[in-house]
Design a protein around this motif. Structure first.
Motif, PDB file in Angstrom:
ATOM      1  N   VAL B  91     -17.361  36.416  67.201  1.00  0.00           N
ATOM      2  CA  VAL B  91     -17.871  36.961  65.946  1.00  0.00           C
ATOM      3  C   VAL B  91     -17.728  35.862  64.895  1.00  0.00           C
ATOM      4  O   VAL B  91     -16.743  35.117  64.914  1.00  0.00           O
ATOM      5  CB  VAL B  91     -17.019  38.178  65.509  1.00  0.00           C
ATOM      6  CG1 VAL B  91     -17.448  38.696  64.139  1.00  0.00           C
ATOM      7  CG2 VAL B  91     -17.070  39.275  66.548  1.00  0.00           C
ATOM      8  N   SER B  93     -17.564  35.549  60.736  1.00  0.00           N
ATOM      9  CA  SER B  93     -17.451  36.336  59.504  1.00  0.00           C
ATOM     10  C   SER B  93     -17.272  35.415  58.304  1.00  0.00           C
ATOM     11  O   SER B  93     -16.485  34.472  58.364  1.00  0.00           O
ATOM     12  CB  SER B  93     -16.225  37.247  59.549  1.00  0.00           C
ATOM     13  OG  SER B  93     -16.352  38.213  60.537  1.00  0.00           O
ATOM     14  N   VAL B  95     -15.585  35.048  55.000  1.00  0.00           N
ATOM     15  CA  VAL B  95     -14.417  35.708  54.406  1.00  0.00           C
ATOM     16  C   VAL B  95     -13.782  34.805  53.347  1.00  0.00           C
ATOM     17  O   VAL B  95     -13.596  33.608  53.573  1.00  0.00           O
ATOM     18  CB  VAL B  95     -13.381  36.045  55.508  1.00  0.00           C
ATOM     19  CG1 VAL B  95     -12.081  36.581  54.906  1.00  0.00           C
ATOM     20  CG2 VAL B  95     -13.962  37.063  56.483  1.00  0.00           C
ATOM     21  N   GLU B 125     -16.989  30.417  56.790  1.00  0.00           N
ATOM     22  CA  GLU B 125     -17.519  31.165  57.941  1.00  0.00           C
ATOM     23  C   GLU B 125     -16.539  30.939  59.077  1.00  0.00           C
ATOM     24  O   GLU B 125     -16.421  29.822  59.588  1.00  0.00           O
ATOM     25  CB  GLU B 125     -18.896  30.612  58.338  1.00  0.00           C
ATOM     26  CG  GLU B 125     -19.932  30.625  57.239  1.00  0.00           C
ATOM     27  CD  GLU B 125     -20.823  31.856  57.278  1.00  0.00           C
ATOM     28  OE1 GLU B 125     -20.528  32.781  58.069  1.00  0.00           O
ATOM     29  OE2 GLU B 125     -21.809  31.891  56.524  1.00  0.00           O
ATOM     30  N   PRO B 130     -12.294  39.320  68.196  1.00  0.00           N
ATOM     31  CA  PRO B 130     -11.455  40.385  67.639  1.00  0.00           C
ATOM     32  C   PRO B 130     -10.114  40.517  68.377  1.00  0.00           C
ATOM     33  O   PRO B 130     -10.047  40.382  69.608  1.00  0.00           O
ATOM     34  CB  PRO B 130     -12.322  41.637  67.812  1.00  0.00           C
ATOM     35  CG  PRO B 130     -13.722  41.116  67.809  1.00  0.00           C
ATOM     36  CD  PRO B 130     -13.635  39.798  68.540  1.00  0.00           C
ATOM     37  N   ARG B 175      -7.470  46.670  62.966  1.00  0.00           N
ATOM     38  CA  ARG B 175      -8.760  46.743  62.256  1.00  0.00           C
ATOM     39  C   ARG B 175      -9.776  45.848  62.986  1.00  0.00           C
ATOM     40  O   ARG B 175      -9.463  44.726  63.390  1.00  0.00           O
ATOM     41  CB  ARG B 175      -8.616  46.268  60.809  1.00  0.00           C
ATOM     42  CG  ARG B 175      -7.905  47.269  59.898  1.00  0.00           C
ATOM     43  CD  ARG B 175      -7.531  46.629  58.569  1.00  0.00           C
ATOM     44  NE  ARG B 175      -8.651  45.919  57.994  1.00  0.00           N
ATOM     45  CZ  ARG B 175      -8.547  44.802  57.247  1.00  0.00           C
ATOM     46  NH1 ARG B 175      -7.370  44.249  57.024  1.00  0.00           N
ATOM     47  NH2 ARG B 175      -9.617  44.232  56.748  1.00  0.00           N
ATOM     48  N   PRO B 176     -11.011  46.336  63.128  1.00  0.00           N
ATOM     49  CA  PRO B 176     -11.981  45.568  63.942  1.00  0.00           C
ATOM     50  C   PRO B 176     -12.300  44.200  63.366  1.00  0.00           C
ATOM     51  O   PRO B 176     -12.716  43.306  64.102  1.00  0.00           O
ATOM     52  CB  PRO B 176     -13.220  46.472  63.967  1.00  0.00           C
ATOM     53  CG  PRO B 176     -13.042  47.431  62.829  1.00  0.00           C
ATOM     54  CD  PRO B 176     -11.574  47.611  62.647  1.00  0.00           C
ATOM     55  N   GLU B 177     -12.110  44.010  62.065  1.00  0.00           N
ATOM     56  CA  GLU B 177     -12.462  42.715  61.470  1.00  0.00           C
ATOM     57  C   GLU B 177     -11.358  41.674  61.568  1.00  0.00           C
ATOM     58  O   GLU B 177     -11.554  40.528  61.150  1.00  0.00           O
ATOM     59  CB  GLU B 177     -12.912  42.894  60.010  1.00  0.00           C
ATOM     60  CG  GLU B 177     -11.928  43.549  59.102  1.00  0.00           C
ATOM     61  CD  GLU B 177     -12.121  45.069  58.997  1.00  0.00           C
ATOM     62  OE1 GLU B 177     -12.685  45.681  59.935  1.00  0.00           O
ATOM     63  OE2 GLU B 177     -11.697  45.643  57.979  1.00  0.00           O
ATOM     64  N   LEU B 179      -9.461  38.882  63.329  1.00  0.00           N
ATOM     65  CA  LEU B 179      -9.921  37.950  64.363  1.00  0.00           C
ATOM     66  C   LEU B 179      -8.854  36.910  64.717  1.00  0.00           C
ATOM     67  O   LEU B 179      -8.039  36.534  63.873  1.00  0.00           O
ATOM     68  CB  LEU B 179     -11.164  37.172  63.878  1.00  0.00           C
ATOM     69  CG  LEU B 179     -12.405  37.951  63.443  1.00  0.00           C
ATOM     70  CD1 LEU B 179     -13.501  36.965  63.017  1.00  0.00           C
ATOM     71  CD2 LEU B 179     -12.911  38.872  64.548  1.00  0.00           C
ATOM     72  N   PRO B 202      -9.048  39.811  57.097  1.00  0.00           N
ATOM     73  CA  PRO B 202      -9.876  39.900  55.892  1.00  0.00           C
ATOM     74  C   PRO B 202      -9.325  40.902  54.884  1.00  0.00           C
ATOM     75  O   PRO B 202      -8.895  42.001  55.245  1.00  0.00           O
ATOM     76  CB  PRO B 202     -11.234  40.349  56.442  1.00  0.00           C
ATOM     77  CG  PRO B 202     -11.268  39.770  57.819  1.00  0.00           C
ATOM     78  CD  PRO B 202      -9.857  39.939  58.320  1.00  0.00           C
ATOM     79  N   HIS B 312     -21.539  40.673  54.810  1.00  0.00           N
ATOM     80  CA  HIS B 312     -20.362  39.873  54.435  1.00  0.00           C
ATOM     81  C   HIS B 312     -19.448  40.655  53.493  1.00  0.00           C
ATOM     82  O   HIS B 312     -19.248  40.264  52.343  1.00  0.00           O
ATOM     83  CB  HIS B 312     -20.802  38.568  53.762  1.00  0.00           C
ATOM     84  CG  HIS B 312     -21.686  37.713  54.608  1.00  0.00           C
ATOM     85  ND1 HIS B 312     -21.293  37.218  55.834  1.00  0.00           N
ATOM     86  CD2 HIS B 312     -22.949  37.247  54.413  1.00  0.00           C
ATOM     87  CE1 HIS B 312     -22.273  36.495  56.348  1.00  0.00           C
ATOM     88  NE2 HIS B 312     -23.290  36.509  55.522  1.00  0.00           N
ATOM     89  N   PHE B 314     -16.365  40.857  53.127  1.00  0.00           N
ATOM     90  CA  PHE B 314     -15.136  40.207  52.668  1.00  0.00           C
ATOM     91  C   PHE B 314     -15.397  38.837  52.035  1.00  0.00           C
ATOM     92  O   PHE B 314     -14.474  38.037  51.885  1.00  0.00           O
ATOM     93  CB  PHE B 314     -14.131  40.095  53.817  1.00  0.00           C
ATOM     94  CG  PHE B 314     -13.655  41.439  54.291  1.00  0.00           C
ATOM     95  CD1 PHE B 314     -12.671  42.115  53.580  1.00  0.00           C
ATOM     96  CD2 PHE B 314     -14.202  42.042  55.416  1.00  0.00           C
ATOM     97  CE1 PHE B 314     -12.225  43.361  53.994  1.00  0.00           C
ATOM     98  CE2 PHE B 314     -13.770  43.294  55.833  1.00  0.00           C
ATOM     99  CZ  PHE B 314     -12.784  43.959  55.126  1.00  0.00           C
TER     100      PHE B 314
END
Lengths: 368, 368
Positions: B91, B93, B95, B125, B130, B175-177, B179, B202, B312, B314
């Motif tokens: 993934v 993200s 953040v 980025e 996860p 939490r899924p976010e 990483l 995040p 996005h 976060f």
């Protein structure tokens, strides 16, 4: 000169005895950044760990609309896009840069400016095209003396509003290793290192390597702009015109052994064999030796210096020294020597804190 | 607590009134680095401009021999190489990270630690996999409470020798976010950002995003290590246990207009239309508005806030405000509001200088 006079009346301020770092110096220290000395472990400094000193703001330059002007005392003024430059022969050089103000914050008394301790260094692989053929194509006029490099960075310094500009003697500008650089460590220059184009003058302190270049101008007289005539001069008295700051004096630094205390940065290690390692360089003459003292400078021993790499004459060189650490407190010193002399063990003061290469002292505690 | 007590006796030191920044604070400021605020212009902070805070040294971790241990209160302990991790679903993200100590150096009285002004931020980025599915594969034991993340960075803090380690409540870790991250802005993590692997949580201040990860350990009791129980707590009195520092409080920052004085960092601009721009964020609730004052806080006007980008959640958000600058001196302020409240205009002090989101003040001089 007293502590209450403003800095923008043309003179750098000198801190009072015992005066802590001010918010103005801190604002510079938090914007600019040094290379944490453990990064001496890398032959080439990784992105983001190389030192950065920006006089004003990092300008926003759009490479699509940017171009470089070459003019002044030349027969055929030129205007080149980044593509034009990148079609020319490209060279990649591994070159050490050091800020002329490195070590300033330990001067006593302290010149008030960017308060570097010892970390204003870095070595990168710079990619660009030699400047000399470009100047030859432009046709250097007879009687040309200096070449002035102007950046897109704009600000005020001691009352003088200016685009950052530095003059270089024509003979230096024509050295084959002087490059117009668009790449750093294999990628385009990042904004803080001068994107899209900067100058590289191997062997000189950082102020010569003008970033965000917009104009190269050949002069038939010496350049008398602020950064040459007022800043970057070795002066002891404010009224002294001073000698210009040019090439990098020799220095060796130690990759500090052991581990630190977060706040005091005191260092601790366990007893036993400790390979002391670091880097050494000089911009004025080849480094001929590195010496280490583990007893505060009372006695010195030669470190093993890696041979000069003919492919990278302007890079730093690794050194190592095998130390057997015994319990107690020790002060480690390291000193480079080049063909012109050694680093001093006592400070050689000047009022802008420039070109100071006092030896590094690293106190350590070896646990029992 | 007086100025002469050492910092390594378990309490952070508070500076005396008028005490300048010390060499210890400066040593941190020159090692760590902030994001120069003109870099607020970039949606994603370019490499090397993102803030960096390292408690001890940047460790040298060899990705070829490194592996991650997942253990503690789990049914099936795991050991994973970087390749194992990179074979898992990836993934990317965008953040924002902010140091919990951002703004500390302007606290009165000043907690003695890393002396950030306002620049300890950045948005990148981040690429990784996860954490939650990995913990599920390891089999989280009934009664698990915290997950402890330990880095390879080693040092001493207020007398406690330690590898940097932070505990996170299990519900946050799941939490899924959240990483395990190996990439930053499309390239492998650089050393100073935690190579080869770091945590990303995040919404939380930077201390939670443990770098140079070596071990993930599930605990059936609350983690009582130094970085959770002693550091990173909101305390007014030294004896106060304090609330833990967790999510990022709202903040807006201004990309300072005009140009600076090198030394004072005072700013100057020409009269006329000046689009004021910047970024705003909150890690605890969505930002609902940004207000700007150009008269030192006497009156406020709403800025135009870019819509939240669902891709996005976060990241920071851009804002702008059209100002017509008239000659004189002005003090520009900017204030973010989220669903839980607004930034304070008076300091809310705590003795470690944590989670301080006092509004930014930018004095400017508009030339005649």
């Amino acid at each position: 000169m007293t502590a209450t006079e403003p800095t923008h009346r043309g003179r750098a301020r000198i801190a009072e005895p015992g005066e802590g770092i001010g918010l103005d110096e801190l604002a510079l220290a938090t914007r600019n950044h040094g290379m944490p000395l453990e990064a001496l472990r890398y032959d080439v400094t990784p992105p983001g760990l190389h030192y950065v000193l920006t006089h004003y703001d990092i300008p926003a330059v759009d490479p699509a609309t940017w171009s470089l002007e070459v003019g002044g005392a030349v027969g055929r003024p030129l205007r080149l896009t980044l593509e034009d430059l990148q079609r020319r022969p490209a060279v990649t050089s591994r070159v050490l840069l050091e800020c002329a103000g490195n070590g300033r914050a330990r001067f006593e008394p302290r010149p008030v400016s960017q308060p570097w301790l010892l970390e204003a260094v870095g070595t990168a692989e710079w990619t660009g095209t030699p400047l000399a053929p470009l100047l030859e194509e432009a046709g250097i006029a007879d009687g040309a003396v200096d070449v002035v490099f102007t950046g897109a960075d704009h600000g005020v310094e001691r009352g003088v509003e200016q685009d950052y500009a530095r003059g270089l003697p024509l003979a230096e500008a024509m050295r084959p290793e002087v490059l117009l650089v668009w790449g750093m460590n294999g990628v385009p220059l990042p904004p803080q290192h001068g994107a899209p184009l900067r100058l590289l003058v191997p062997g000189w302190y950082g102020m010569a390597h003008v970033k965000w270049l917009t104009r190269v101008e050949v002069l038939d007289r010496p350049f008398d702009g602020f950064q040459n005539a007022t800043a970057y001069r070795l002066k002891v008295d404010a009224g002294d015109p001073g000698e210009p700051v040019t090439r990098i004096a020799p220095r060796a630094l130690l990759n500090p052994p052991g581990w630190p205390d977060f706040m005091t940065r005191e260092r601790f290690l366990r007893p036993g064999p400790v390979p002391l390692t670091g880097r050494a360089w000089s911009g004025r003459a080849p480094v001929t030796g590195v010496d280490v003292s583990t007893d505060g400078g009372a006695t010195w021993s030669a470190a093993e210096l890696a041979p000069a790499d003919p492919a990278h004459p302007f890079a730093w060189r690794a050194w190592q020294y095998p130390w057997t650490a015994e319990p107690g407190t020790w002060e480690l010193l390291v000193r480079a020597t080049d063909a012109m002399g050694s680093q001093p063990t006592e400070q050689v003061w000047n009022r802008q804190g420039m070109a100071n290469n006092l030896v590094q002292r690293v106190p350590v505690t070896v646990l029992g």
